[in-house]
Design an enzyme around this catalytic site. Sequence first.
Site, PDB file in Angstrom:
ATOM      1  N   CYS A 136      28.083  46.141  51.207  1.00 55.90           N
ATOM      2  CA  CYS A 136      27.320  45.725  51.077  1.00 55.90           C
ATOM      3  C   CYS A 136      28.076  44.204  51.024  1.00 55.90           C
ATOM      4  CB  CYS A 136      27.412  45.825  49.605  1.00 55.90           C
ATOM      5  SG  CYS A 136      29.038  46.369  48.311  1.00 55.90           S
ATOM      6  N   ASP A 143      43.442  45.612  37.616  1.00 58.68           N
ATOM      7  CA  ASP A 143      43.455  46.929  37.487  1.00 58.68           C
ATOM      8  C   ASP A 143      43.846  47.692  36.812  1.00 58.68           C
ATOM      9  OD1 ASP A 143      41.302  48.609  38.298  1.00 58.68           O
ATOM     10  OD2 ASP A 143      40.968  48.380  40.458  1.00 58.68           O
ATOM     11  N   CYS A 173      27.470  55.646  44.983  1.00 60.31           N
ATOM     12  CA  CYS A 173      28.366  54.601  45.569  1.00 60.31           C
ATOM     13  C   CYS A 173      29.717  55.941  46.767  1.00 60.31           C
ATOM     14  CB  CYS A 173      29.133  53.330  44.861  1.00 60.31           C
ATOM     15  SG  CYS A 173      30.512  52.029  44.926  1.00 60.31           S
ATOM     16  N   CYS A 233      22.719  49.109  51.283  1.00 59.26           N
ATOM     17  CA  CYS A 233      24.053  50.136  51.117  1.00 59.26           C
ATOM     18  C   CYS A 233      23.773  51.449  51.481  1.00 59.26           C
ATOM     19  CB  CYS A 233      23.559  50.116  49.204  1.00 59.26           C
ATOM     20  SG  CYS A 233      24.936  51.618  48.569  1.00 59.26           S
TER      21      CYS A 233
HETATM   22  C1  B12 Z   1      35.235  50.982  38.197  1.00 60.82           C
HETATM   23  C2  B12 Z   1      35.149  49.521  38.817  1.00 60.82           C
HETATM   24  C3  B12 Z   1      34.311  50.001  39.529  1.00 60.82           C
HETATM   25  C4  B12 Z   1      33.919  51.663  40.613  1.00 60.82           C
HETATM   26  C5  B12 Z   1      32.071  51.069  39.554  1.00 60.82           C
HETATM   27  C6  B12 Z   1      31.998  49.804  40.381  1.00 60.82           C
HETATM   28  C7  B12 Z   1      31.154  48.507  39.330  1.00 60.82           C
HETATM   29  N1  B12 Z   1      29.906  47.932  40.034  1.00 60.82           N
HETATM   30  O1  B12 Z   1      31.530  48.903  38.219  1.00 60.82           O
HETATM   31  C8  B12 Z   1      33.614  51.359  41.659  1.00 60.82           C
HETATM   32  C9  B12 Z   1      34.239  53.002  42.378  1.00 60.82           C
HETATM   33  C10 B12 Z   1      32.400  52.375  42.924  1.00 60.82           C
HETATM   34  C11 B12 Z   1      34.039  50.786  42.523  1.00 60.82           C
HETATM   35  C12 B12 Z   1      33.897  50.519  43.875  1.00 60.82           C
HETATM   36  C13 B12 Z   1      34.159  48.797  44.075  1.00 60.82           C
HETATM   37  N2  B12 Z   1      35.465  48.515  43.792  1.00 60.82           N
HETATM   38 CO1  B12 Z   1      36.157  48.049  41.699  1.00 60.82          CO
HETATM   39  N3  B12 Z   1      36.613  48.084  40.343  1.00 60.82           N
HETATM   40  C14 B12 Z   1      36.026  48.828  38.985  1.00 60.82           C
HETATM   41  C15 B12 Z   1      36.961  48.591  37.057  1.00 60.82           C
HETATM   42  C16 B12 Z   1      38.174  48.780  37.769  1.00 60.82           C
HETATM   43  C17 B12 Z   1      36.028  48.209  36.600  1.00 60.82           C
HETATM   44  C18 B12 Z   1      34.984  47.472  36.859  1.00 60.82           C
HETATM   45  C19 B12 Z   1      33.647  47.368  36.025  1.00 60.82           C
HETATM   46  O2  B12 Z   1      34.170  47.281  34.629  1.00 60.82           O
HETATM   47  N4  B12 Z   1      32.816  48.027  35.775  1.00 60.82           N
HETATM   48  C20 B12 Z   1      32.121  48.470  34.433  1.00 60.82           C
HETATM   49  C21 B12 Z   1      30.192  47.925  35.486  1.00 60.82           C
HETATM   50  C22 B12 Z   1      29.031  47.690  34.056  1.00 60.82           C
HETATM   51  O3  B12 Z   1      30.565  46.359  35.107  1.00 60.82           O
HETATM   52  P1  B12 Z   1      29.484  45.630  36.790  1.00 60.82           P
HETATM   53  O4  B12 Z   1      28.322  46.472  36.900  1.00 60.82           O
HETATM   54  O5  B12 Z   1      30.444  44.712  37.401  1.00 60.82           O
HETATM   55  O6  B12 Z   1      28.553  45.150  35.642  1.00 60.82           O
HETATM   56  C23 B12 Z   1      28.855  43.667  35.203  1.00 60.82           C
HETATM   57  C24 B12 Z   1      28.258  42.106  35.300  1.00 60.82           C
HETATM   58  O7  B12 Z   1      27.403  43.018  37.249  1.00 60.82           O
HETATM   59  C25 B12 Z   1      26.757  42.536  34.107  1.00 60.82           C
HETATM   60  N5  B12 Z   1      26.062  43.201  35.096  1.00 60.82           N
HETATM   61  C26 B12 Z   1      25.524  44.046  34.171  1.00 60.82           C
HETATM   62  N6  B12 Z   1      24.146  44.139  34.828  1.00 60.82           N
HETATM   63  C27 B12 Z   1      23.828  43.144  34.704  1.00 60.82           C
HETATM   64  C28 B12 Z   1      22.078  42.862  34.687  1.00 60.82           C
HETATM   65  C29 B12 Z   1      21.793  42.034  35.158  1.00 60.82           C
HETATM   66  C30 B12 Z   1      20.758  40.962  34.900  1.00 60.82           C
HETATM   67  C31 B12 Z   1      22.981  40.719  34.723  1.00 60.82           C
HETATM   68  C32 B12 Z   1      22.495  38.865  34.520  1.00 60.82           C
HETATM   69  C33 B12 Z   1      24.313  41.179  34.636  1.00 60.82           C
HETATM   70  C34 B12 Z   1      24.628  42.570  35.189  1.00 60.82           C
HETATM   71  O8  B12 Z   1      27.487  43.090  33.965  1.00 60.82           O
HETATM   72  C35 B12 Z   1      28.306  43.850  32.774  1.00 60.82           C
HETATM   73  C36 B12 Z   1      29.638  43.400  32.717  1.00 60.82           C
HETATM   74  O9  B12 Z   1      30.529  42.527  33.394  1.00 60.82           O
HETATM   75  C37 B12 Z   1      37.550  47.093  38.518  1.00 60.82           C
HETATM   76  C38 B12 Z   1      38.383  46.496  37.628  1.00 60.82           C
HETATM   77  C39 B12 Z   1      39.075  45.375  36.496  1.00 60.82           C
HETATM   78  N7  B12 Z   1      39.140  47.145  35.819  1.00 60.82           N
HETATM   79  O10 B12 Z   1      37.653  45.078  36.145  1.00 60.82           O
HETATM   80  C40 B12 Z   1      37.105  47.130  40.074  1.00 60.82           C
HETATM   81  C41 B12 Z   1      37.118  45.924  40.586  1.00 60.82           C
HETATM   82  C42 B12 Z   1      35.539  45.361  40.552  1.00 60.82           C
HETATM   83  N8  B12 Z   1      36.818  46.952  42.247  1.00 60.82           N
HETATM   84  C43 B12 Z   1      36.807  45.649  42.949  1.00 60.82           C
HETATM   85  C44 B12 Z   1      36.499  46.338  44.222  1.00 60.82           C
HETATM   86  C45 B12 Z   1      37.006  45.661  45.455  1.00 60.82           C
HETATM   87  C46 B12 Z   1      35.674  47.000  44.816  1.00 60.82           C
HETATM   88  C47 B12 Z   1      34.942  47.831  46.035  1.00 60.82           C
HETATM   89  C48 B12 Z   1      34.892  46.616  47.149  1.00 60.82           C
HETATM   90  C49 B12 Z   1      35.915  48.542  47.119  1.00 60.82           C
HETATM   91  C50 B12 Z   1      35.712  49.101  47.761  1.00 60.82           C
HETATM   92  N9  B12 Z   1      35.606  48.449  49.384  1.00 60.82           N
HETATM   93  O11 B12 Z   1      35.458  49.786  48.441  1.00 60.82           O
HETATM   94  C51 B12 Z   1      34.243  48.655  45.691  1.00 60.82           C
HETATM   95  C52 B12 Z   1      32.835  47.505  45.910  1.00 60.82           C
HETATM   96  C53 B12 Z   1      31.628  48.782  45.617  1.00 60.82           C
HETATM   97  C54 B12 Z   1      30.515  47.265  44.666  1.00 60.82           C
HETATM   98  N10 B12 Z   1      29.194  47.308  45.294  1.00 60.82           N
HETATM   99  O12 B12 Z   1      30.860  47.392  43.106  1.00 60.82           O
HETATM  100  C55 B12 Z   1      37.786  44.623  42.463  1.00 60.82           C
HETATM  101  C56 B12 Z   1      35.944  43.572  42.844  1.00 60.82           C
HETATM  102  C57 B12 Z   1      36.788  42.004  42.994  1.00 60.82           C
HETATM  103  C58 B12 Z   1      35.818  40.777  43.426  1.00 60.82           C
HETATM  104  N11 B12 Z   1      35.364  40.520  44.988  1.00 60.82           N
HETATM  105  O13 B12 Z   1      34.713  41.075  42.242  1.00 60.82           O
HETATM  106  C59 B12 Z   1      37.863  44.854  41.018  1.00 60.82           C
HETATM  107  C60 B12 Z   1      38.282  43.692  40.209  1.00 60.82           C
HETATM  108  C61 B12 Z   1      39.295  45.442  41.387  1.00 60.82           C
HETATM  109  C62 B12 Z   1      40.188  44.301  41.407  1.00 60.82           C
HETATM  110  N12 B12 Z   1      41.547  43.749  40.745  1.00 60.82           N
HETATM  111  O14 B12 Z   1      40.270  43.133  42.112  1.00 60.82           O
HETATM  112  N13 B12 Z   1      34.818  49.713  41.886  1.00 60.82           N
HETATM  113  S1  SF4 Z   2      24.411  36.490  48.362  1.00 55.84           S
HETATM  114 FE1  SF4 Z   2      25.217  38.590  48.877  1.00 55.84          FE
HETATM  115  S2  SF4 Z   2      26.219  39.129  47.081  1.00 55.84           S
HETATM  116 FE2  SF4 Z   2      24.086  37.646  46.479  1.00 55.84          FE
HETATM  117  S3  SF4 Z   2      22.371  39.231  47.163  1.00 55.84           S
HETATM  118 FE3  SF4 Z   2      23.281  38.027  49.118  1.00 55.84          FE
HETATM  119  S4  SF4 Z   2      24.407  39.742  50.363  1.00 55.84           S
HETATM  120 FE4  SF4 Z   2      23.773  40.472  47.872  1.00 55.84          FE
HETATM  121  S1  SF4 Z   3      30.313  49.853  48.484  1.00 52.57           S
HETATM  122 FE1  SF4 Z   3      28.641  49.050  48.302  1.00 52.57          FE
HETATM  123  S2  SF4 Z   3      27.493  49.721  49.791  1.00 52.57           S
HETATM  124 FE2  SF4 Z   3      29.269  50.358  50.156  1.00 52.57          FE
HETATM  125  S3  SF4 Z   3      27.874  52.388  48.891  1.00 52.57           S
HETATM  126 FE3  SF4 Z   3      28.959  50.963  47.447  1.00 52.57          FE
HETATM  127  S4  SF4 Z   3      27.217  49.769  46.414  1.00 52.57           S
HETATM  128 FE4  SF4 Z   3      26.332  50.767  47.899  1.00 52.57          FE
END
Ligand code: B12
Ligand code: SF4
Ligand code: SF4
Length: 373
Positions: free
Chosen positions: A265, A155, A235, A219
């Site tokens: 979530c 990360d 978020c 959420c």
């Molecule tokens: C930016 C970031 C955030 C941001 C944005 C979150 C997000 N979803 O992107 C914020 C600050 C909100 C955040 C929050 C959290 N994060 Co964060 N975050 C990151 C970071 C730095 C980048 C993530 C990223 O690339 N986002 C870009 C978007 C586009 O990615 P995405 O939404 O996941 O979309 C991907 C897929 O879902 C898919 N996709 C998108 N749209 C669609 C649509 C369809 C139809 C399909 C099939 C697929 C698909 O393609 C996208 C590209 O791969 C990573 C570390 C890293 N360098 O990767 C950690 C990381 C993802 N975070 C992590 C964690 C732990 C969290 C939290 C749980 C922390 C907390 N408890 O508060 C929360 C979870 C919130 C959530 N529900 O996502 C962990 C996740 C571990 C895991 N088990 O997955 C990571 C990997 C860090 C780590 N090294 O462990 N995070």
């Molecule tokens: S299995 Fe977990 S990640 Fe998948 S839709 Fe249900 S609550 Fe969300």
């Molecule tokens: S961490 Fe998950 S439940 Fe909490 S605000 Fe972000 S998306 Fe919603």
Amino acid sequence: MENTGTRPKSSENPRQPDDRELARLAARIKDWGAELGFQKIGVCDTELSAHEAHLQRWLERGFHGEMGYMARHGTRRSRPAELVPGTVRVITARMDYATDAAAPAAELLEDPAQALVSRYALGRDYHKVLRARLRKLAGRIEAVIGAFGYRVFVDSAPVLEKALAAKSGLGWIGKHSNLLDRQAGSWFFLGEIYTDLPLPVDRPVEEHCGDCTRCIDACPTGAIVAPYQVDARRCISYLTIELKGAIPVELRPLMGNRIYGCDDCQLVCPWNRFARPSDEDDFLPRHGLDSATLVTLFGWSEAEFLARTEGSAIRRTGYTGWRRNIAVALGNCTGLEGAPRAAVIEALEARRGDPEELVREHVEWALERLARD
Ligand code: B12
Ligand code: SF4
Ligand code: SF4
């Protein structure tokens, strides 16, 4: 950004290993990973075009908010060889962090006067823990095969960690957008080693979200705007950690007592019933962060904040963000009566003269909200 790699000089590594040697090496890397405390290791290639399109769309919709670093690196995030030339494989690693030692989040959420720090941030900063172990893993590979090209990430750079982990079979991306696994749920961190070793790749696992929408429904702020799509601007994790300015007023009441990150979530996800507690001492809660009241944490001086968050991910929000977040949570302490209510108001009033305008504004918001209660 990491800079720990070594580039092979052709004279140092004259013979490339054959397929059988590479397969044996991949198996050994997995064993070494387990010995170093990783619950799973996978290998994938670097083709991420579908994820690149999703990332692009996410950025175009502005879902990254003020996280400029998500947009800054062009295609380097989705094309590993553009970030580290020569990369052909990525070794991905999962480390679990759930702990039985922490007060249960569900109970804390029911008591508005308690502070809720998300599970991942209760112990030592995971970046440090995973990075050190991944370096050891790379060191073990090097000890056996000699110098090779690699770089370690946790990360810490433009890396699509979840996409790489999904490709290499560490789990599937759930509708909440985190990676999860049938046997382990989603309470784990990810890290990677980019490498020029053409190791055999692992297969992705099937996804098992099915018709479930529990994470979307749970959420608090409606941040999961569609399956797999999180609008970070809504978020609570973003609002309490990444956002540096004022928290949008309309979202404040929805944040409850979540002062650093958010787990809702994941808490509702049925697969997290299968999560196994981590045996890493580093992830045990520190300084009673799993059971402290808001009033106690709001009373921390800057020196106390710095001392008690040393080596913790919480440092990222800074002392100003910490007070801002707790002020919002105190404002959400509606429904309290008697001494607990008086303690909340007294704590807020004590910070009316806070040197930071940002904190003062959130304190005033909180006091006004409680006055209407
Ligand atoms: C930016 C970031 C955030 C941001 C944005 C979150 C997000 N979803 O992107 C914020 C600050 C909100 C955040 C929050 C959290 N994060 Co964060 N975050 C990151 C970071 C730095 C980048 C993530 C990223 O690339 N986002 C870009 C978007 C586009 O990615 P995405 O939404 O996941 O979309 C991907 C897929 O879902 C898919 N996709 C998108 N749209 C669609 C649509 C369809 C139809 C399909 C099939 C697929 C698909 O393609 C996208 C590209 O791969 C990573 C570390 C890293 N360098 O990767 C950690 C990381 C993802 N975070 C992590 C964690 C732990 C969290 C939290 C749980 C922390 C907390 N408890 O508060 C929360 C979870 C919130 C959530 N529900 O996502 C962990 C996740 C571990 C895991 N088990 O997955 C990571 C990997 C860090 C780590 N090294 O462990 N995070
Ligand atoms: S299995 Fe977990 S990640 Fe998948 S839709 Fe249900 S609550 Fe969300
Ligand atoms: S961490 Fe998950 S439940 Fe909490 S605000 Fe972000 S998306 Fe919603």
